[in-house]
Design a protein around this motif. Structure first.
Motif, PDB file in Angstrom:
ATOM      1  N   ASP A  24       0.812  -1.228   0.000  1.00  0.00           N
ATOM      2  CA  ASP A  24       0.000   0.000   0.000  1.00  0.00           C
ATOM      3  C   ASP A  24       0.841   1.272   0.000  1.00  0.00           C
ATOM      4  OD1 ASP A  24      -2.945  -0.995   0.528  1.00  0.00           O
ATOM      5  OD2 ASP A  24      -1.649  -2.152   1.870  1.00  0.00           O
ATOM      6  N   LEU A  25       1.988   1.217   0.625  1.00  0.00           N
ATOM      7  CA  LEU A  25       2.805   2.427   0.781  1.00  0.00           C
ATOM      8  C   LEU A  25       4.276   2.060   0.786  1.00  0.00           C
ATOM      9  CD1 LEU A  25       3.261   5.446   1.506  1.00  0.00           C
ATOM     10  CD2 LEU A  25       2.888   4.825   3.904  1.00  0.00           C
ATOM     11  N   VAL A  26       5.062   2.783  -0.008  1.00  0.00           N
ATOM     12  CA  VAL A  26       6.522   2.630  -0.021  1.00  0.00           C
ATOM     13  C   VAL A  26       7.136   3.924   0.486  1.00  0.00           C
ATOM     14  CG1 VAL A  26       8.578   2.346  -1.447  1.00  0.00           C
ATOM     15  CG2 VAL A  26       6.529   0.992  -1.941  1.00  0.00           C
ATOM     16  N   TYR A  27       8.026   3.798   1.450  1.00  0.00           N
ATOM     17  CA  TYR A  27       8.877   4.923   1.870  1.00  0.00           C
ATOM     18  C   TYR A  27      10.313   4.480   1.686  1.00  0.00           C
ATOM     19  CZ  TYR A  27      11.625   8.062   4.774  1.00  0.00           C
ATOM     20  OH  TYR A  27      12.582   8.941   5.218  1.00  0.00           O
ATOM     21  N   LEU A  28      11.118   5.291   1.029  1.00  0.00           N
ATOM     22  CA  LEU A  28      12.532   4.950   0.874  1.00  0.00           C
ATOM     23  C   LEU A  28      13.398   6.179   1.044  1.00  0.00           C
ATOM     24  CD1 LEU A  28      13.437   4.420  -2.889  1.00  0.00           C
ATOM     25  CD2 LEU A  28      11.151   5.102  -2.183  1.00  0.00           C
ATOM     26  N   ASP A  29      14.525   5.953   1.678  1.00  0.00           N
ATOM     27  CA  ASP A  29      15.514   7.000   1.925  1.00  0.00           C
ATOM     28  C   ASP A  29      16.846   6.468   1.408  1.00  0.00           C
ATOM     29  OD1 ASP A  29      16.986   9.119   2.833  1.00  0.00           O
ATOM     30  OD2 ASP A  29      16.803   8.628   4.958  1.00  0.00           O
ATOM     31  N   PRO A  30      16.997   6.379   0.075  1.00  0.00           N
ATOM     32  CA  PRO A  30      18.205   5.757  -0.493  1.00  0.00           C
ATOM     33  C   PRO A  30      19.428   6.618  -0.248  1.00  0.00           C
ATOM     34  CG  PRO A  30      16.878   6.740  -2.222  1.00  0.00           C
ATOM     35  CD  PRO A  30      16.074   6.850  -0.967  1.00  0.00           C
ATOM     36  N   PRO A 342      12.515  -0.269   1.436  1.00  0.00           N
ATOM     37  CA  PRO A 342      13.562  -1.095   0.836  1.00  0.00           C
ATOM     38  C   PRO A 342      14.980  -0.679   1.217  1.00  0.00           C
ATOM     39  CG  PRO A 342      12.730   0.461  -0.772  1.00  0.00           C
ATOM     40  CD  PRO A 342      11.912   0.657   0.464  1.00  0.00           C
ATOM     41  N   PHE A 343      15.152   0.448   1.887  1.00  0.00           N
ATOM     42  CA  PHE A 343      16.452   0.877   2.412  1.00  0.00           C
ATOM     43  C   PHE A 343      16.259   1.181   3.898  1.00  0.00           C
ATOM     44  CE2 PHE A 343      16.584   2.031  -2.083  1.00  0.00           C
ATOM     45  CZ  PHE A 343      17.879   1.690  -2.473  1.00  0.00           C
ATOM     46  N   LYS A 355       3.802   0.868  15.125  1.00  0.00           N
ATOM     47  CA  LYS A 355       3.125   1.714  16.114  1.00  0.00           C
ATOM     48  C   LYS A 355       1.725   2.097  15.662  1.00  0.00           C
ATOM     49  CE  LYS A 355       3.764   6.066  18.658  1.00  0.00           C
ATOM     50  NZ  LYS A 355       4.654   7.252  18.842  1.00  0.00           N
ATOM     51  N   LEU A 356       1.540   2.292  14.346  1.00  0.00           N
ATOM     52  CA  LEU A 356       0.247   2.718  13.813  1.00  0.00           C
ATOM     53  C   LEU A 356      -0.621   1.550  13.350  1.00  0.00           C
ATOM     54  CD1 LEU A 356       1.342   5.886  11.792  1.00  0.00           C
ATOM     55  CD2 LEU A 356       0.317   5.777  14.076  1.00  0.00           C
ATOM     56  N   GLY A 357      -0.193   0.330  13.647  1.00  0.00           N
ATOM     57  CA  GLY A 357      -1.031  -0.825  13.329  1.00  0.00           C
ATOM     58  C   GLY A 357      -0.988  -1.274  11.892  1.00  0.00           C
ATOM     59  N   ARG A 358       0.082  -0.942  11.182  1.00  0.00           N
ATOM     60  CA  ARG A 358       0.250  -1.405   9.803  1.00  0.00           C
ATOM     61  C   ARG A 358       1.116  -2.674   9.771  1.00  0.00           C
ATOM     62  NH1 ARG A 358      -2.372   3.381  10.672  1.00  0.00           N
ATOM     63  NH2 ARG A 358      -2.608   4.634   8.780  1.00  0.00           N
ATOM     64  N   GLN A 359       1.002  -3.430   8.702  1.00  0.00           N
ATOM     65  CA  GLN A 359       1.951  -4.497   8.430  1.00  0.00           C
ATOM     66  C   GLN A 359       3.167  -3.883   7.736  1.00  0.00           C
ATOM     67  OE1 GLN A 359      -0.094  -8.347   7.095  1.00  0.00           O
ATOM     68  NE2 GLN A 359      -1.561  -6.797   6.473  1.00  0.00           N
ATOM     69  N   TRP A 360       4.310  -4.566   7.783  1.00  0.00           N
ATOM     70  CA  TRP A 360       5.489  -3.937   7.219  1.00  0.00           C
ATOM     71  C   TRP A 360       6.500  -4.944   6.682  1.00  0.00           C
ATOM     72  CZ3 TRP A 360       9.565  -5.728  10.031  1.00  0.00           C
ATOM     73  CH2 TRP A 360       9.351  -6.056  11.371  1.00  0.00           C
ATOM     74  N   LEU A 361       7.287  -4.454   5.736  1.00  0.00           N
ATOM     75  CA  LEU A 361       8.425  -5.181   5.165  1.00  0.00           C
ATOM     76  C   LEU A 361       9.616  -4.233   5.169  1.00  0.00           C
ATOM     77  CD1 LEU A 361       6.734  -6.652   1.957  1.00  0.00           C
ATOM     78  CD2 LEU A 361       7.123  -7.858   4.100  1.00  0.00           C
ATOM     79  N   GLY A 362      10.744  -4.692   5.667  1.00  0.00           N
ATOM     80  CA  GLY A 362      11.957  -3.893   5.658  1.00  0.00           C
ATOM     81  C   GLY A 362      13.089  -4.658   5.012  1.00  0.00           C
ATOM     82  N   ILE A 363      13.880  -3.972   4.201  1.00  0.00           N
ATOM     83  CA  ILE A 363      14.995  -4.616   3.495  1.00  0.00           C
ATOM     84  C   ILE A 363      16.245  -3.780   3.715  1.00  0.00           C
ATOM     85  CG2 ILE A 363      15.828  -5.555   1.298  1.00  0.00           C
ATOM     86  CD1 ILE A 363      12.937  -5.260   0.231  1.00  0.00           C
ATOM     87  N   ASP A 364      17.350  -4.437   4.020  1.00  0.00           N
ATOM     88  CA  ASP A 364      18.633  -3.739   4.070  1.00  0.00           C
ATOM     89  C   ASP A 364      19.749  -4.689   3.685  1.00  0.00           C
ATOM     90  OD1 ASP A 364      19.464  -0.838   5.227  1.00  0.00           O
ATOM     91  OD2 ASP A 364      21.124  -2.247   5.384  1.00  0.00           O
TER      92      ASP A 364
END
Length: 553
Positions: A24-30, A342-343, A355-364
């Motif tokens: 649903d949402l991507v946040y990235l700080d490459p 993804p970063f 904290k906000l009750g979302r599911q999440w995926l993190g990649i590093d």
């Protein structure tokens, strides 16, 4: 979808693990900074970067065979618009570091577009070094009509610039997969200057501003009829009753069937109408506590950088404030939605998502980051359940990692004994300190155990002596030697000769220099240490090297 952390190249993980239109949402700080090495995560207490970390990362974002391969993959992706932009950029920039960065980003942005749901959004956080190039790439991948906002975040109060304006902001580029993405209206608090300028009146209830009770244009019916001798049509307008204010004043009363004039009477009875001293049209009193705040704006000045004393500070140079990520996630997703970073670095986005009750995926791409996030999430959310993929799960995979990448192996091994990675001076000169375990032998004072990791096939007694020397120099009561190869009998005797450490709290003694093999790690063996405090390292990291870290934010 289960909450997951992935260790590995995000391009591979996206292609192999993340399904089409599942996010649903991507946040990235490459990371990109032309004047610094990529992803130098930690500083030593003396303020010097780990030479090992620099060696591990200094080759990232250079034009080489990997960049050329990524360029070809963009060409073959089928996104001709993105490739034509990339090709034009290459003609302008040439084969340099910036071009390598843009090429590597282009193929990843194509994959991120693939995994986004039709209602999904992407936020790309960057600084002005590359934001203009990245915006063009995003136009190519998503379409120029999918651009929603360029958000400016004031990341610091001031910054010196001897020959230019002080650079104090970051840019966040907001794109959507569809023309109208999912959106929650989010409000922020009024600024003091706004309150001072607009809420200039007050009474016993509090501060208020004056708001018109009429709307443009004349109308037939009761909205155009006079009320208490005031005819709104004289000025070409009609009555416009604020229904939300009326509902707050009379929560248990139905307004169905009431005329406009009756509704205005109710407002007046609630002391919500201001009558001017001379014949002007009356106005509504709108109190500060009635408003939800200001709808979020594209210039963010109310969320500052993480201060040196902030509880959330982890000592990670590029760490972003939790409040900033919470605002983004709250605006562009709902509870239960899937957020992808993804970063993920030190894990602020996945922390905010949890904290906000979302599911999440993190990649590093570093075990160092994955380990930090694991500790952060377990400290912030006791009992949290999530999986970590890509890290060694058995002896064979650990040996394989040691052969392929000695630094990643060291960081993984450090995490296996609940230690914090240590960025010390050149290895060998300091006895190979790779991690620190903080503990409280008397239940009060915090001490540290030094961890040294060896992933080679040949180990010897001198390595034990080096660790002992480091323990003496650092005044560490315990040292832990982790080895892939089996220790020799001479090494074991040398370790035993270091002696034992007595804990006044437990009344027990502990070997001062302990040797643990990889095989024993997978059998569940841990260092024998009294009162281990797994959060102390994170707290210490937040305090160390304050001045140096602040300049990097």
């Amino acid at each position: 979808m289960t909450n997951r952390l992935y260790y590995g190249d995000n391009l591979d993980v996206l292609r192999e693990q993340v399904k089409d239109e599942s996010v649903d949402l991507v946040y990235l700080d490459p990371p990109f900074n032309s004047n610094a090495n990529y992803n130098i995560l930690f500083k030593s207490p003396t303020g010097t970067s780990s030479d090992a970390q620099i060696e591990a990362f200094e080759d990232t974002w250079h034009w080489n065979d990997h960049a050329e391969e990524a360029f070809d993959q963009v060409m073959q992706s089928g996104n001709t618009q993105a490739f034509e932009l990339l090709r034009a950029m290459r003609g302008f920039l040439g084969d340099n570091d910036m071009m390598a960065y843009l090429t590597m980003m282009a193929i990843r942005l194509i994959e991120l577009h693939r995994v986004l749901k039709p209602t999904g959004s992407l936020y790309l956080h960057c600084d002005p070094t590359a934001s203009h190039y990245l915006k063009l790439l995003l136009d190519g991948v998503f379409g120029a009509d999918k651009f929603q906002n360029e958000i400016i975040w004031k990341r610091t109060g001031s910054h010196g610039g001897s020959r230019r304006w002080g650079p104090i902001h970051d840019t966040i580029l907001f794109y959507s997969k569809a023309t109208e993405p999912f959106w929650n209206r989010i409000y922020q608090d009024y600024e003091e200057s706004y309150l001072r300028d607009f809420y200039r009146f007050s009474d016993e209830r509090g501060s208020y501003r004056l708001v018109t009770l009429t709307g443009a244009g004349t109308r037939n019916g009761d909205s155009g009829a006079a009320w208490r001798g005031v005819d709104p049509t004289v000025s070409g307008r009609h009555w416009a009753v604020p229904t939300s204010s009326l509902a707050r004043a009379y929560p248990d009363q139905s307004m169905v069937g009431l005329t406009t004039q009756q509704k205005l009477d109710l407002l007046d009875q609630a002391n919500l109408i201001y009558w001017p001293p001379r014949g002007s049209i009356p106005q509504q009193k709108r109190y500060v506590d009635e408003g939800e705040g200001v709808p979020v704006q594209d210039v963010v000045t109310d969320i500052g950088p993480i201060s040196s004393q902030a509880q959330e500070r982890l000592g990670y140079p590029t760490q972003k404030p939790l409040a900033l990520l919470e605002r983004i996630i709250a605006a562009s997703s709902n509870p239960g939605d899937v957020v992808l970073d993804p970063f993920c670095g030190c894990g602020t986005a996945v922390h905010a998502a949890q904290k906000l009750g979302r599911q999440w995926l993190g990649i590093d791409i570093t075990h160092l980051a994955i380990t930090l996030i694991e500790k952060r999430m377990k400290a912030a959310f006791p009992g949290i359940a999530f999986t970590v993929e890509g890290t060694p799960k058995d002896l064979a995979s650990a040996v394989d990692l040691a052969t392929r990448d000695k630094y990643q192996f060291q960081w993984w091994a450090v995490s296996m004994v609940d230690a914090m990675p240590f960025g010390g001076k050149k290895k060998g000169a300091d006895g190979g300190i790779d991690g620190l375990i903080y503990f409280k032998p008397d239940g009060k004072k915090t001490e540290k155990a030094i961890v040294s990791v060896k992933g080679g096939d040949n180990v010897g007694v001198q390595m034990i002596r080096d660790l002992h020397s480091a323990m003496e120099r650092e005044k560490a009561p315990i040292g832990v030697f982790i080895t892939k190869a089996l220790p020799t009998s001479v090494m074991e005797r040398e370790a035993a000769a270091v002696g034992r450490f007595q804990s006044t709290a437990t009344g027990k003694s502990y070997a001062r220099l302990q040797i643990i093999t990889l095989a024993e790690l997978f059998q569940g063996k841990k260092p024998d240490i009294p009162y281990v405090d797994p959060t102390a390292g994170m707290k210490r990291a937040a305090r160390e090297d304050t001045a140096t870290q602040a300049t990097l934010l």
